[in-house]
Design an enzyme around this catalytic site. Structure first.
Site, mmCIF file in Angstrom:
data_model
loop_
_atom_site.group_PDB
_atom_site.id
_atom_site.type_symbol
_atom_site.label_atom_id
_atom_site.label_comp_id
_atom_site.label_asym_id
_atom_site.label_seq_id
_atom_site.Cartn_x
_atom_site.Cartn_y
_atom_site.Cartn_z
ATOM 1 N N ARG A 42 0.850 -1.189 0.000
ATOM 2 C CA ARG A 42 0.000 0.000 0.000
ATOM 3 C C ARG A 42 0.887 1.241 0.000
ATOM 4 O O ARG A 42 2.003 1.220 0.524
ATOM 5 C CB ARG A 42 -0.930 -0.007 1.220
ATOM 6 C CG ARG A 42 -1.903 -1.167 1.231
ATOM 7 C CD ARG A 42 -2.762 -1.167 2.487
ATOM 8 N NE ARG A 42 -3.705 -2.290 2.473
ATOM 9 C CZ ARG A 42 -3.440 -3.498 2.968
ATOM 10 N NH1 ARG A 42 -2.252 -3.731 3.529
ATOM 11 N NH2 ARG A 42 -4.341 -4.464 2.925
ATOM 12 N N LYS B 176 -2.488 -2.357 7.803
ATOM 13 C CA LYS B 176 -3.930 -2.144 7.894
ATOM 14 C C LYS B 176 -4.587 -3.134 8.844
ATOM 15 O O LYS B 176 -5.471 -2.767 9.623
ATOM 16 C CB LYS B 176 -4.555 -2.259 6.496
ATOM 17 C CG LYS B 176 -6.055 -2.027 6.459
ATOM 18 C CD LYS B 176 -6.571 -2.129 5.034
ATOM 19 C CE LYS B 176 -8.077 -1.899 4.974
ATOM 20 N NZ LYS B 176 -8.593 -2.011 3.594
ATOM 21 N N ARG C 86 -1.631 -2.758 -6.878
ATOM 22 C CA ARG C 86 -1.941 -4.013 -6.198
ATOM 23 C C ARG C 86 -2.854 -4.885 -7.069
ATOM 24 O O ARG C 86 -2.630 -6.096 -7.227
ATOM 25 C CB ARG C 86 -2.590 -3.734 -4.847
ATOM 26 C CG ARG C 86 -1.622 -3.072 -3.874
ATOM 27 C CD ARG C 86 -2.306 -2.483 -2.652
ATOM 28 N NE ARG C 86 -3.000 -3.472 -1.835
ATOM 29 C CZ ARG C 86 -2.403 -4.301 -0.983
ATOM 30 N NH1 ARG C 86 -1.079 -4.277 -0.851
ATOM 31 N NH2 ARG C 86 -3.113 -5.136 -0.248
ATOM 32 N N HIS D 100 -3.611 -9.596 2.544
ATOM 33 C CA HIS D 100 -5.029 -9.737 2.844
ATOM 34 C C HIS D 100 -5.199 -10.817 3.898
ATOM 35 O O HIS D 100 -4.562 -11.871 3.827
ATOM 36 C CB HIS D 100 -5.819 -10.116 1.596
ATOM 37 C CG HIS D 100 -5.931 -8.993 0.621
ATOM 38 N ND1 HIS D 100 -6.190 -9.180 -0.727
ATOM 39 C CD2 HIS D 100 -5.798 -7.647 0.782
ATOM 40 C CE1 HIS D 100 -6.223 -8.003 -1.329
ATOM 41 N NE2 HIS D 100 -5.998 -7.067 -0.445
ATOM 42 N N TYR E 159 -2.781 -19.382 11.132
ATOM 43 C CA TYR E 159 -1.464 -19.763 10.631
ATOM 44 C C TYR E 159 -0.499 -18.584 10.728
ATOM 45 O O TYR E 159 -0.890 -17.426 10.760
ATOM 46 C CB TYR E 159 -1.542 -20.214 9.165
ATOM 47 C CG TYR E 159 -2.253 -21.519 8.955
ATOM 48 C CD1 TYR E 159 -2.460 -22.403 10.011
ATOM 49 C CD2 TYR E 159 -2.722 -21.874 7.703
ATOM 50 C CE1 TYR E 159 -3.112 -23.605 9.809
ATOM 51 C CE2 TYR E 159 -3.390 -23.077 7.481
ATOM 52 C CZ TYR E 159 -3.580 -23.939 8.552
ATOM 53 O OH TYR E 159 -4.222 -25.117 8.349
#
Length: 392
Positions: free
Chosen positions: A242, A269, A334, A358, A368
């Site tokens: 970003r 984020k 992106r 994400h 994980y």
């Protein structure tokens, strides 16, 4: 025996407090200082308690007995008068500041520890700019749905998406007020029915097929733009982080030996650390930037104030000057990278999407480690950089 007015007046102080019973739990307590207090002793839920009724002679015998009868009625229904009095005092204390601004800021400071500093600043700024001018001094009880709607409609004239965000924030304030006993309703409820309908758009981005022309323009723009800005655009293309994650980067995040860039959780984020494997092309750019900005904390220091990081708009302006106004944005890199990785290089969505930082929708996947698929991502990032080098 019931007390008389004469007996109450004649009671003299002693070294220790003592009681003069009136009956049914009511008694007059005489303190060493000479002050006399009416108190009621009662039992509730198996426990003995006491409650003060007032000082004699301000509260007469008749008034004390009347108060005793009223308290006993409450006790007979299971109501604890001491607890009731405490709750009333708390409600009164909380009700001292009931205007919208005071309530909004009280809610705001409750949330600040949960937010990133930058997000907290944005929320505060939005309240001050968009809501407080209209509602700051109004008592909560006086703010009706129509007033709330009028405030939000002023915002949606130029920013329909923001108007809905502000509706949500104001709703949080009123819900907090309701939960703390200082409001009875939320005037934002249902207002979306009266607000302008709009469709949220995506960040502008070129398609994979348009990429060769864009890359040619970017390379041709190299000698017409500040070197740092050009290198920032190249890194945005190669790492597809970003924009804010790039311009706020510090040298301590870059490991040249391991070819890794670790972005700390507080800058991400989703509040999770993110690993960016660095291709040889990316490392070369970071090394050049190191020579340009050796003594700076930020990799991309500001042009006018090097102690701060470069403005995010710097790259957006450069993209516009390349002729891509409304067609491409910093965030668009992106989407472009995701398309190239899947369509041209054949990488599965899971690996490419993880490199975009994400968060997986599955709760199991979220558990994980963030380094999942790291070997594949290292290989992918180098292949992606090599693909860009060979685009014609």
């Amino acid at each position: 025996m019931a007390l008389s007015n004469m007996a109450c007046q004649a009671a003299k102080p002693k070294i220790k407090p003592y009681k003069m019973a009136d009956g049914e739990g009511l008694y007059l307590e005489v303190t060493p200082s000479g002050t006399k207090y009416w108190r009621l002793k009662y039992r509730l839920h198996g426990r003995e308690k006491r409650i003060s009724i007032g000082a004699y002679p301000t509260v007469s015998i008749a008034d004390a007995r009347k108060a005793k009868d009223e308290l006993k009625k409450e006790i007979s229904t299971g109501t604890d008068p001491v607890l009731k009095r405490l709750q009333a005092a708390q409600t009164n204390a909380l009700s001292q500041q009931l205007d919208f601004k005071s309530m909004a800021m009280e809610w705001y400071w409750k949330q600040v520890p949960l937010w990133k500093p930058k997000h907290a600043d944005i929320i505060k700024h939005r309240f001050e700019k968009y809501v407080f001018p209209s509602l700051a001094s109004f008592p909560l009880a006086d703010i009706k749905p129509l007033m709330m709607l009028s405030c939000l409609q002023k915002i949606e004239k130029t920013a329909p998406d923001l108007s809905r965000r502000m509706k949500g924030l104001c709703s949080h304030v009123f819900k907090y007020a309701i939960a703390t006993g200082r409001a009875e309703s939320d005037p934002t409820y249902g207002l979306e029915a009266a607000m302008r309908k709009f469709k949220r758009g995506h960040y502008a981005s070129i398609s994979v097929d348009e990429f060769p022309e864009f890359l040619a323009r970017l390379n041709g723009y190299e000698n017409r733009v500040n070197r740092q800005t050009f290198l920032a655009l190249k890194l945005l293309l190669l790492t597809f982080v970003r924009t804010c994650e790039l311009v706020e980067a510090r040298w301590e995040e870059i490991n040249f030996e391991k070819a890794m860039w670790v972005i700390p959780a507080e800058r991400m984020k989703m509040n999770l650390p993110h690993i960016v494997p660095l291709s040889q092309q990316s490392l070369a750019i970071f090394r050049e930037l190191k020579e340009l900005n050796t003594k700076r904390d930020f990799i991309f220091p500001g042009y006018y104030n090097p102690r701060k990081y470069m403005s995010k708009n710097t790259m957006l302006i450069a993209i516009k000057r390349m002729g891509y106004n409304g067609k491409m944005t910093g965030h668009g890199f992106r989407s472009l990278a995701l398309g190239i990785l899947k369509e041209k290089l054949g990488y599965p969505h899971d690996i490419a999407d993880r490199q975009l930082a994400h968060v997986p929708k599955s709760g199991v996947d979220r558990a994980y480690d963030r380094a999942q698929f790291l070997p594949q991502r290292i290989k992918m990032m180098q292949e992606y950089a090599d693909y860009i080098d060979n685009v014609r």
